[in-house]
Design an enzyme around this catalytic site. Sequence first.
Site: not given
Length: 301
Positions: A130-131, A134, A198
């Site tokens: 997930h990071e 980003h 997100e």
Amino acid sequence: MNYVKTGILMAAMTALFGGLGYLIAGTNGLMIAFVLAAGMNVFSWWSSDKMVLRMHNARAVGRDDRSGLVQMVEDLARNAGLPMPAVYIIDTPQPNAFATGRNPDNAAVAVTTGLMRSIGRDELAGVVAHELAHIRNRDTLIMTITATFAGAISLLANFAMFFGGSRERMGLVGTLAMMILAPLAASLVQMAISRTREYAADRAGAEICGNPLWLSRALEQMQSGASRIDNPTAERNPATAHMFILNPLHAHKHDNLFSTHPATANRVAALEAMAREGRPAAPAPGRGPARAGNAKSGPWG
């Protein structure tokens, strides 16, 4: 569509900052505000990663890491088509993580000790993915710039009472209203940007790690910890809350009225829907399928 929405929201933040400058000091205030905005953007672009990591007392993890975290980040970065980011650990019992950096070549992933102790290896892979999403989407720069704008708008609003020009145009009541409403509007824009990014990072992260259920399980487990475990550093620096995968301010109920993050239940539902649709299928390099029932195994010592 997400990028268009983000662009519109960023423009709204810039316009709000300029408009506040105009209300304080007229045309000169407007020009000064835009010069300051340009300066803040340059500063954020160059220094966002170092500033946020230092703020949260993050410590770098080198190649001698024995936990397997660095190797995991490297494998998942390869899956994502990204250069290897720097890896940091934050000493706090609250399970959380964030990414920062001005671009993929100058990026960092930071995870808390509480996260490494409380979730399994597959779930941690989902969080790291997930990071990395980003970073690949360049959300780290966007979200740092919005945090800088939000802080500057609040500062300008506090200065409003000391500028006679503002009171002449708006009166005392109008000035007081501006002091309250301008930071509130900035926070709402900041929250809207964060929520949009997100959801996008959840989807991309599931594709990077190969299994949406890894991230959905991680979010459920992390929410339980984030809602009851304090993060004092984040509490002292609330402008950085939107950078974390989950709101680190839950412990003090700062999100009762507004939240920088989508509801965890909605994010979990979206990821589970991805799993039911059978996508994505490919696991991370060198990893087998997700293991059901490892939710409480903390392999990080």
